[in-house]
Write an enzyme that holds these catalytic residues in place. Structure first.
Site, mmCIF file in Angstrom:
data_model
loop_
_atom_site.group_PDB
_atom_site.id
_atom_site.type_symbol
_atom_site.label_atom_id
_atom_site.label_comp_id
_atom_site.label_asym_id
_atom_site.label_seq_id
_atom_site.Cartn_x
_atom_site.Cartn_y
_atom_site.Cartn_z
ATOM 1 N N TYR A 143 0.859 -1.185 0.000
ATOM 2 C CA TYR A 143 0.000 0.000 0.000
ATOM 3 C C TYR A 143 0.894 1.234 0.000
ATOM 4 O O TYR A 143 1.876 1.298 0.747
ATOM 5 C CB TYR A 143 -0.883 0.005 1.250
ATOM 6 C CG TYR A 143 -1.747 1.245 1.397
ATOM 7 C CD1 TYR A 143 -2.808 1.487 0.527
ATOM 8 C CD2 TYR A 143 -1.504 2.162 2.414
ATOM 9 C CE1 TYR A 143 -3.604 2.620 0.673
ATOM 10 C CE2 TYR A 143 -2.301 3.301 2.564
ATOM 11 C CZ TYR A 143 -3.350 3.520 1.692
ATOM 12 O OH TYR A 143 -4.131 4.635 1.835
ATOM 13 N N ASP A 238 9.326 3.072 -0.585
ATOM 14 C CA ASP A 238 8.288 3.706 0.221
ATOM 15 C C ASP A 238 8.529 3.304 1.672
ATOM 16 O O ASP A 238 8.150 2.215 2.107
ATOM 17 C CB ASP A 238 6.900 3.281 -0.262
ATOM 18 C CG ASP A 238 5.792 3.936 0.566
ATOM 19 O OD1 ASP A 238 6.125 4.675 1.521
ATOM 20 O OD2 ASP A 238 4.615 3.692 0.265
ATOM 21 N N LYS A 266 4.651 8.892 8.828
ATOM 22 C CA LYS A 266 4.464 8.253 10.131
ATOM 23 C C LYS A 266 5.483 8.720 11.185
ATOM 24 O O LYS A 266 5.304 9.806 11.729
ATOM 25 C CB LYS A 266 4.406 6.734 9.948
ATOM 26 C CG LYS A 266 3.196 6.347 9.061
ATOM 27 C CD LYS A 266 2.781 4.910 9.072
ATOM 28 C CE LYS A 266 1.427 4.762 8.391
ATOM 29 N NZ LYS A 266 1.415 4.156 7.081
HETATM 30 C C1 LIG Z 1 0.664 4.667 5.805
HETATM 31 C C2 LIG Z 1 1.351 4.450 4.501
HETATM 32 C C3 LIG Z 1 1.174 5.309 3.407
HETATM 33 C C4 LIG Z 1 0.144 6.404 3.406
HETATM 34 O O1 LIG Z 1 0.421 7.384 4.330
HETATM 35 P P1 LIG Z 1 -0.791 8.365 4.789
HETATM 36 O O2 LIG Z 1 -0.111 9.327 5.687
HETATM 37 O O3 LIG Z 1 -1.793 7.487 5.442
HETATM 38 O O4 LIG Z 1 -1.314 8.995 3.551
HETATM 39 C C5 LIG Z 1 1.953 5.120 2.297
HETATM 40 N N1 LIG Z 1 2.849 4.123 2.237
HETATM 41 C C6 LIG Z 1 3.036 3.271 3.262
HETATM 42 C C7 LIG Z 1 4.073 2.201 3.138
HETATM 43 C C8 LIG Z 1 2.288 3.391 4.420
HETATM 44 O O5 LIG Z 1 2.453 2.504 5.406
#
Ligand SMILES: *Cc1c(COP(=O)(O)O)cnc(C)c1O
Length: 428
Positions: A143, A238, A266
């Site tokens: 994701y 990511d 995060k």
């Molecule tokens: C949480 C997450 C996102 C999205 O981040 P948001 O701040 O919720 O938009 C993208 N990539 C990864 C790997 C994530 O865990």
């Protein structure tokens, strides 16, 4: 549950779709009423009915120091007193950019945004603008936020282009994304052999944490680096979840791979909305105002949010921080596994740094198909029994769990004892 949580959920559902502002919070996967959280301190949260839980979600990863860490709260409070937002550059943004570039050698330059979704969406636009190519490679079960190009699942054939995985995503957008199997280095090789000169970027979670936790095979990550280098494609790690969660130099430091672009989120906001994308200077200089690729944000680099993030990042650099976090996470995984084994429950658990996965399956899964083989009903039973006992795990078998520095060995022992009781009644 006819308590305050239930009342709030009923009110919420009338005015907020599903009663929540992000879907997994609604407990659709496990059923039941989500507790509404009134507050948190350290390793614990308290719901609207006054029930306390040991929290293994940590706001889905950001709260590596636990809830309401005094130094983070103080940093936010001081910043707030100086003004909430200026829409003009501030010194603290330079501090943050310098720190990120120092901690991650793959970053020459970095831009701050407000969510992981923005970071990945912008990194992909940048990779496309830099290469002049359209195709994007992603992996099933990873994701990367909810922008159109990324809400794509595999097409019917192995090397066919993707289909939208959400309503409202044009098939025309999805057909620029190829969704491959995680941990399948040969699949990546085949895709590059066929489409290499059209692939702008490969985006990957270097440790997958959005299909439960799936650890990478090191040769899979090495293969991505090799193929991207050979074909002039941009490798995007990511690290929105793994960044400063699996180690002091993120997953790229742990596995020794240098991506071209990195996205963060995060932990770097410490619970406030801060995210970032950064990487090689030659690529980053293509972003507006230096280059032709547009990207902007009214609240980007918000001083209150950046102050919280910086305070968090400074604290996680303490010597031994990640060794201790990983020791506790491993203890939880090992002790839960032992408790399940004792009672003959098909269960496994593993961690990378301060993130972990629990699986109702004999061995940890290595890709999305294996994640889907986990026993979902068994997870739901475990989840509800643990929640009732005051242990808050992610309300879905497809999410990772998170340890914080505030969790004590006694907290972990309490959780393991509760799990042992649940597994003890498993056959009943
Ligand atoms: C949480 C997450 C996102 C999205 O981040 P948001 O701040 O919720 O938009 C993208 N990539 C990864 C790997 C994530 O865990």
């Amino acid at each position: 549950m006819t308590d305050r949580n239930q009342q709030l959920f009923e009110r919420a559902r009338k005015r907020i779709p599903g009663g929540v502002n992000s879907p997994v919070r609604a407990f659709r996967s496990v059923g039941g009423t989500p507790p509404f959280i009134a507050g948190g301190k350290g390793s614990r949260i308290v719901d609207a009915g006054g029930k306390s839980y040991l929290d293994y979600v940590g706001s889905w990863g950001p709260l590596i120091l636990g809830h309401a860490h005094p130094e983070v709260v103080a940093a936010a409070r001081e910043a707030a007193a100086r003004g909430l937002s200026f829409g003009a550059p501030t010194e603290i943004e330079v501090d943050m950019a310098e720190l990120l570039c120092r901690l991650l050698p793959s970053l020459d330059m970095v831009r701050l945004v407000s969510s992981g979704t923005e970071a990945t969406m912008s990194a992909i636009r940048l990779a496309r603008g830099h290469t002049g190519r359209d195709l994007l490679v992603k992996f099933e079960g990873c994701y990367h936020g909810h922008s159109d190009s990324l809400l794509v699942k595999a097409g019917s054939g192995l090397l066919t282009f993707g289909n939208p995985s959400s309503g409202g995503v044009p098939a025309d957008v999805a057909r620029h994304t190829l969704a491959l199997d995680y941990n399948d280095a040969e699949g990546v090789e085949r895709a590059f052999a066929q489409h290499g000169e059209r692939i702008a970027a490969v985006i990957v979670e270097p440790v997958a944490g959005n299909m439960n936790l799936v650890a990478p095979r090191p040769e899979f990550l090495r293969g991505l680096r090799e193929q991207c280098t050979r074909h002039g494609s941009v490798l995007i790690f990511d690290e929105v979840m793994t960044g400063f969660r699996v180690g002091p130099s993120c997953a790229q430091g742990l596995y020794g791979i240098r991506p071209d672009l990195t996205t963060l989120g995060k932990v770097i906001g410490g619970g406030m909305p801060v995210a970032a994308f950064g990487g090689r200077r030659e690529i980053m200089e293509k972003i507006a105002p230096l280059g032709p690729v547009y990207q902007a944000g009214t609240l980007s680099g918000n001083p209150l949010a950046v102050a919280s993030g910086l305070a968090t990042l400074r604290l996680v650099q303490a010597p031994g921080f990640f060794a201790e976090l990983e020791r506790k996470t491993r203890a939880l995984c090992d002790d839960l596994s032992a408790a399940a084994a004792k009672h003959g429950v098909a269960f496994s658990a593993q961690c990378v740094g301060g993130m972990f996965g629990v699986y109702f399956r004999a061995a940890p899964p290595r890709n999305f198909a294996e994640v889907m083989q986990c026993d979902k009903d068994a997870f739901n039973r475990f989840f509800h029994a643990m929640l009732a006992a005051g242990h808050y795990f992610a309300p879905s078998p497809f999410e990772a769990g998170f340890m914080s520095a505030a969790h004590s060995d006694a907290d972990i022992a309490e959780t393991v004892a509760a799990a042992e009781a649940v597994f003890g009644n498993w056959q009943a």
